[in-house]
Design a protein around this motif. Sequence first.
Motif, mmCIF file in Angstrom:
data_model
loop_
_atom_site.group_PDB
_atom_site.id
_atom_site.type_symbol
_atom_site.label_atom_id
_atom_site.label_comp_id
_atom_site.label_asym_id
_atom_site.label_seq_id
_atom_site.Cartn_x
_atom_site.Cartn_y
_atom_site.Cartn_z
ATOM 1 N N MET A 129 0.838 -1.192 0.000
ATOM 2 C CA MET A 129 0.000 0.000 0.000
ATOM 3 C C MET A 129 0.875 1.246 0.000
ATOM 4 S SD MET A 129 -3.074 0.847 2.566
ATOM 5 C CE MET A 129 -2.293 1.172 4.135
ATOM 6 N N ALA A 130 1.529 1.518 1.128
ATOM 7 C CA ALA A 130 2.400 2.683 1.205
ATOM 8 C C ALA A 130 3.782 2.209 1.610
ATOM 9 C CB ALA A 130 1.837 3.657 2.234
ATOM 10 N N GLY A 131 4.733 3.111 1.656
ATOM 11 C CA GLY A 131 6.101 2.738 1.994
ATOM 12 C C GLY A 131 6.211 2.211 3.423
ATOM 13 N N GLU A 134 7.880 3.329 5.885
ATOM 14 C CA GLU A 134 7.862 4.380 6.898
ATOM 15 C C GLU A 134 6.423 4.670 7.329
ATOM 16 O OE1 GLU A 134 9.300 4.696 3.993
ATOM 17 O OE2 GLU A 134 11.455 4.761 4.425
ATOM 18 N N ILE A 135 5.516 4.715 6.344
ATOM 19 C CA ILE A 135 4.114 4.990 6.668
ATOM 20 C C ILE A 135 3.530 3.809 7.437
ATOM 21 C CG2 ILE A 135 1.840 5.488 5.707
ATOM 22 C CD1 ILE A 135 3.115 6.920 3.426
ATOM 23 N N ARG A 164 -4.731 4.781 10.725
ATOM 24 C CA ARG A 164 -4.468 5.199 9.341
ATOM 25 C C ARG A 164 -4.901 6.634 9.125
ATOM 26 N NH1 ARG A 164 -6.044 -0.040 7.613
ATOM 27 N NH2 ARG A 164 -8.190 0.664 7.477
ATOM 28 N N LEU A 182 -2.396 9.709 8.187
ATOM 29 C CA LEU A 182 -2.595 10.541 6.988
ATOM 30 C C LEU A 182 -2.665 12.021 7.344
ATOM 31 C CD1 LEU A 182 -5.111 9.078 4.430
ATOM 32 C CD2 LEU A 182 -2.852 10.006 4.032
ATOM 33 N N ILE A 220 0.778 13.319 8.149
ATOM 34 C CA ILE A 220 1.634 13.496 6.976
ATOM 35 C C ILE A 220 1.170 14.696 6.165
ATOM 36 C CG2 ILE A 220 2.381 12.432 4.815
ATOM 37 C CD1 ILE A 220 1.984 9.712 6.221
ATOM 38 N N LYS A 221 -0.156 14.815 6.051
ATOM 39 C CA LYS A 221 -0.711 15.864 5.206
ATOM 40 C C LYS A 221 -0.466 17.246 5.813
ATOM 41 C CE LYS A 221 -4.645 14.598 3.328
ATOM 42 N NZ LYS A 221 -6.116 14.412 3.214
ATOM 43 N N ARG A 275 1.938 18.433 8.015
ATOM 44 C CA ARG A 275 3.172 18.198 8.757
ATOM 45 C C ARG A 275 3.530 19.322 9.719
ATOM 46 N NH1 ARG A 275 8.119 16.268 5.231
ATOM 47 N NH2 ARG A 275 6.465 14.825 4.656
ATOM 48 N N LYS A 302 7.437 11.772 0.899
ATOM 49 C CA LYS A 302 7.260 12.812 -0.123
ATOM 50 C C LYS A 302 5.927 12.584 -0.821
ATOM 51 C CE LYS A 302 12.137 12.102 -1.186
ATOM 52 N NZ LYS A 302 12.199 11.003 -0.158
ATOM 53 N N TYR A 358 1.437 9.392 -1.140
ATOM 54 C CA TYR A 358 2.544 9.628 -0.222
ATOM 55 C C TYR A 358 3.453 8.414 -0.233
ATOM 56 C CZ TYR A 358 -0.201 13.423 1.776
ATOM 57 O OH TYR A 358 -0.910 14.561 1.960
ATOM 58 N N ASP A 359 4.744 8.621 -0.327
ATOM 59 C CA ASP A 359 5.680 7.509 -0.265
ATOM 60 C C ASP A 359 7.058 8.054 0.051
ATOM 61 O OD1 ASP A 359 6.833 5.011 -0.444
ATOM 62 O OD2 ASP A 359 5.785 4.497 -2.283
ATOM 63 N N ASP A 393 -8.402 11.601 -2.641
ATOM 64 C CA ASP A 393 -7.507 11.746 -1.513
ATOM 65 C C ASP A 393 -6.629 10.509 -1.368
ATOM 66 O OD1 ASP A 393 -7.338 13.693 0.619
ATOM 67 O OD2 ASP A 393 -7.564 11.933 1.894
ATOM 68 N N VAL A 394 -5.475 10.650 -0.698
ATOM 69 C CA VAL A 394 -4.617 9.488 -0.470
ATOM 70 C C VAL A 394 -5.360 8.429 0.358
ATOM 71 C CG1 VAL A 394 -2.441 8.698 0.498
ATOM 72 C CG2 VAL A 394 -2.537 10.878 -0.666
ATOM 73 N N ALA A 395 -6.241 8.871 1.268
ATOM 74 C CA ALA A 395 -7.013 7.916 2.079
ATOM 75 C C ALA A 395 -7.846 7.005 1.172
ATOM 76 C CB ALA A 395 -7.915 8.656 3.049
ATOM 77 N N TRP A 427 -5.631 4.482 -0.529
ATOM 78 C CA TRP A 427 -5.335 3.374 0.386
ATOM 79 C C TRP A 427 -6.536 2.437 0.485
ATOM 80 C CZ3 TRP A 427 -2.480 5.785 5.233
ATOM 81 C CH2 TRP A 427 -1.273 6.358 4.796
ATOM 82 N N GLU A 439 -6.543 0.261 -2.466
ATOM 83 C CA GLU A 439 -5.471 -0.733 -2.371
ATOM 84 C C GLU A 439 -5.833 -1.852 -1.403
ATOM 85 O OE1 GLU A 439 -2.135 -0.896 -4.075
ATOM 86 O OE2 GLU A 439 -3.805 -0.128 -5.245
ATOM 87 N N ARG A 440 -6.553 -1.493 -0.317
ATOM 88 C CA ARG A 440 -6.959 -2.531 0.630
ATOM 89 C C ARG A 440 -7.924 -3.519 -0.013
ATOM 90 N NH1 ARG A 440 -7.128 1.664 4.197
ATOM 91 N NH2 ARG A 440 -9.386 1.841 4.176
#
Lengths: 199, 199
Positions: free
Chosen positions: A1-3, A5-6, A25, A29, A32-33, A35, B54, B62-63, B86-88, B91, B94-95
């Motif tokens: 899904m994400a890296g 780190e996430i 989650r 988000l 991160i969004k 920061r 980033k 985000y990754d 949105d990134v949410a 995700w 992806e789930r």
Amino acid sequence: MAGPEIESLIRQIARLPGVGPRSARRIALALIKRRTVLLDPLVQALTTAAASIKICGACGNYDSQDPCLICTDPRRDGTIVCVVEDVADLWAMERAAIYRGRYHVSGGVLSPLSGVGPEDLKIDRLVERVGRDGVKEVILALSATVDGQTTSHYIAERLQPTGVVVSGLAHGLPVGGELDYLDDGTISAALTARRPVGY
Amino acid sequence: MAGPEIESLIRQIARLPGVGPRSARRIALALIKRRTVLLDPLVQALTTAAASIKICGACGNYDSQDPCLICTDPRRDGTIVCVVEDVADLWAMERAAIYRGRYHVSGGVLSPLSGVGPEDLKIDRLVERVGRDGVKEVILALSATVDGQTTSHYIAERLQPTGVVVSGLAHGLPVGGELDYLDDGTISAALTARRPVGY
């Protein structure tokens, strides 16, 4: 899904009490969004807390100073000590803003089933403190559970030789509580401890 | 109640989405109490996330790498692009683990009432990308709200000159949903889009 780190951030957030994987989650988000508004100040607050917060050697409260603000406040009555299980309970008492004495955090209650005995709680230190600091009253504000009440009786017994007055919180209806939703134990406790109603 | 460091920590935690003042206090206490197990790894994860995460220049995910893992994965079909708000939402897709194409995060939906116009969303970049990367289908996975649907229509119109196939997610009963609890709009959408039942 994400890296990774996430993923690792989500995993750490999900370990906090009351935060499930879905909220974790969402929180990750948001962090991160936003920061600079959320993440950076949170890291700052966490780092400061980790560096500065100590356990008060006198009462067991968390504070940046030892002894804590409550133990050093000259306006608070040092002759009354309220025994609570946990710092969370101490904060709850403070929010009620009615108590003006000092505290003693026991660190839990006696629980034979979980293997918690008197030596695991800070009871020796309480007895010592009562003998040393001229304490006149000890208020036991432990949970109204079987373990909490057993612990109250045990502490009262241990304090008997010091001659200090030992009291416990009253049982009864919670303020705003409706009879219909209350358990039988509370109703019978409230009935037994009934008081004359004044005009 | 407690020192300014604890108060500031509670305040920062209470600003996270879905965390009220009561949960914030509970989380703060847990963090302080279990410093090495909870607080230190959380600070570590937050710091790493802040330093490494980033925004993917291609899709908006985000990754820790740009372009992101999804955009660089050779097993994913670059000729299909799914537009999410949105990134949410990315995700969430992806789930579901069913989609094997790429994404494009629009950054929201058109909303005249909140002052969000086409220039606030990454639609120009989508049109450009479709023209450049040989995209064959764009799947619009925006919210089934008025604003979401308006945005879908707007994007479809903008994409028309490129000749790409534009589709949208189906409306209907959620899997596991009971008719009794569904709103009228969903029921009528599900009825309109009814399908033959095979044997």
